[in-house]
Enzyme design. Structure first.
Site, PDB file in Angstrom:
ATOM      1  N   ASP A 199     -10.199  94.187  40.523  1.00 40.98           N
ATOM      2  CA  ASP A 199      -9.277  93.173  40.004  1.00 40.98           C
ATOM      3  C   ASP A 199      -9.545  91.839  40.704  1.00 40.98           C
ATOM      4  O   ASP A 199      -9.589  91.768  41.939  1.00 40.98           O
ATOM      5  CB  ASP A 199      -7.827  93.606  40.232  1.00 40.98           C
ATOM      6  CG  ASP A 199      -6.841  92.652  39.579  1.00 40.98           C
ATOM      7  OD1 ASP A 199      -6.446  92.907  38.435  1.00 40.98           O
ATOM      8  OD2 ASP A 199      -6.456  91.649  40.238  1.00 40.98           O
ATOM      9  N   ILE A 200      -9.724  90.770  39.920  1.00 40.34           N
ATOM     10  CA  ILE A 200      -9.983  89.444  40.485  1.00 40.34           C
ATOM     11  C   ILE A 200      -8.695  88.889  41.078  1.00 40.34           C
ATOM     12  O   ILE A 200      -7.657  88.834  40.406  1.00 40.34           O
ATOM     13  CB  ILE A 200     -10.537  88.487  39.410  1.00 40.34           C
ATOM     14  CG1 ILE A 200     -11.825  89.059  38.800  1.00 40.34           C
ATOM     15  CG2 ILE A 200     -10.799  87.111  39.999  1.00 40.34           C
ATOM     16  CD1 ILE A 200     -12.376  88.236  37.664  1.00 40.34           C
ATOM     17  N   GLU A 242      -8.381  90.518  33.716  1.00 38.38           N
ATOM     18  CA  GLU A 242      -9.247  90.201  34.847  1.00 38.38           C
ATOM     19  C   GLU A 242      -9.620  91.451  35.635  1.00 38.38           C
ATOM     20  O   GLU A 242      -9.991  91.379  36.802  1.00 38.38           O
ATOM     21  CB  GLU A 242      -8.561  89.187  35.778  1.00 38.38           C
ATOM     22  CG  GLU A 242      -7.330  89.695  36.476  1.00 38.38           C
ATOM     23  CD  GLU A 242      -6.035  89.429  35.722  1.00 38.38           C
ATOM     24  OE1 GLU A 242      -4.985  89.426  36.383  1.00 38.38           O
ATOM     25  OE2 GLU A 242      -6.067  89.227  34.498  1.00 38.38           O
TER      26      GLU A 242
END
Length: 328
Positions: A199-200, A242
């Site tokens: 996950d960004i 994301e």
């Protein structure tokens, strides 16, 4: 065990068959003199010997299965060669048999019944090119014989429907199906299977501060960074806005954690250039693995475990890797 393949272990056209390969469409060795004296190749009839299954109705609408082997179990169960994720399909629903150039379908005592062109079958029944096989009341599969070029084109087109157009990673639809197959394979072979969620961090800030075009560029760069440290046989998919996921076959929890750390470092080293400044992004990684020591009864449990590990990484300050708590 013979198997049926519809998945893409990039690329999707990876089948290797022991069957006799198809002859070329044109036989350059057979020439004749025309009225003008020019030599021309004589066309040869297409050899349609590649059986394909097309899902034309049901939850897996649009799926393409390239059939290999003499006996193919079709069903919802994890040990089926052609897995149809449809609650109306029994775990062992029907068996497709290939014998001396002929195909046969036989119901395996399914609850919803097996149908051929709308009629229920009893015993082993011959299947011909263009026939439609009904599994229960909702899934319908078309049996087709194609030549090698058609097979390649259809499998390629099917693969294109499974890609995220922005990052070129596989999409959620493909991930769900592939994880089902890989989880089933790992169970049958008693082999480890690792899953990572990446996950960004603070991605919303990127979009809010610099706009969605820059956000899209960040997604592309992160996907490329993950791809560079993966093995060719690993699978990368875009899981959410994301979030990315990696499926790693034959990978223990400890080795998956090493992979997660390599991904974290590569992404942290990215720099997105802008006028007068640069954006640096990080990711939080959750890791879980199915193995003899860490057993999960279903793929949903495995996903829940790796998701919890990713949120643990977020809660611990982000830009780090957390592993799932072993079970079983």
């Amino acid at each position: 065990m013979p198997n049926a393949i519809h998945r893409a272990l990039p690329p999707l056209r990876h089948r290797v068959s022991s069957r006799q390969r198809v002859s070329p469409l044109w036989d350059a060795g057979e020439v004749h003199e025309s009225e003008t004296g020019a030599q021309r190749a004589r066309p040869r009839a297409l050899l349609r010997d590649r059986p394909l299954l097309f899902v034309i109705q049901g939850p897996l609408l649009g799926s393409v299965f390239a059939v290999e082997g003499a006996d193919i179990l079709i069903g919802r169960g994890s040990h089926a060669e052609v897995i149809i994720a449809d609650e109306a399909v029994s775990r062992e629903h029907a068996r497709l048999s290939l014998r001396n150039g002929h195909a046969f379908i036989e119901d395996q005592g399914s609850q919803g019944g097996t149908f051929l062109n709308g009629l229920p079958i009893s015993g082993r029944t011959r299947v011909r090119d263009g026939d439609q096989i009904g599994l229960g009341h909702s899934s319908l599969i078309k049996f087709s014989l194609v030549d090698s070029l058609e097979e390649q084109a259809m499998l390629t087109l099917f693969e294109l429907t499974l890609r995220d157009p922005l990052t070129r990673a596989y999409n959620r639809r493909y991930f769900d199906r592939r994880l089902l197959e890989e989880f089933s394979f790992a169970r049958r072979q008693v082999s480890p299977l690792a899953l990572l969620i990446i996950d960004i961090d603070y991605f919303k800030r990127v979009n809010d501060s610099f706009g969605h075009p820059i956000g899209d560029l960040v997604l592309q760069l992160v996907a490329s960074a993950i791809q560079r440290v993966m093995r060719p046989e690993d699978v990368l998919a875009r899981y959410g806005g994301e979030e990315f996921v990696v499926i790693a076959r034959h990978t223990s929890l400890s080795n998956a954690s090493v992979l997660g750390e390599r991904i974290r470092r590569h992404v942290a080293g990215l720099s997105v250039p802008l006028l007068g400044e640069a954006i640096h992004v990080t990711v939080s990684v959750g890791v879980a693995a199915l193995s003899e020591e860490t057993d999960y009864s279903s793929r949903e449990e495995l996903v829940a475990a790796v998701d919890a590990a990713m949120y643990a990484a977020k809660g611990a300050g982000r830009n780090r890797v957390c592993t799932a708590v072993p079970v079983g």
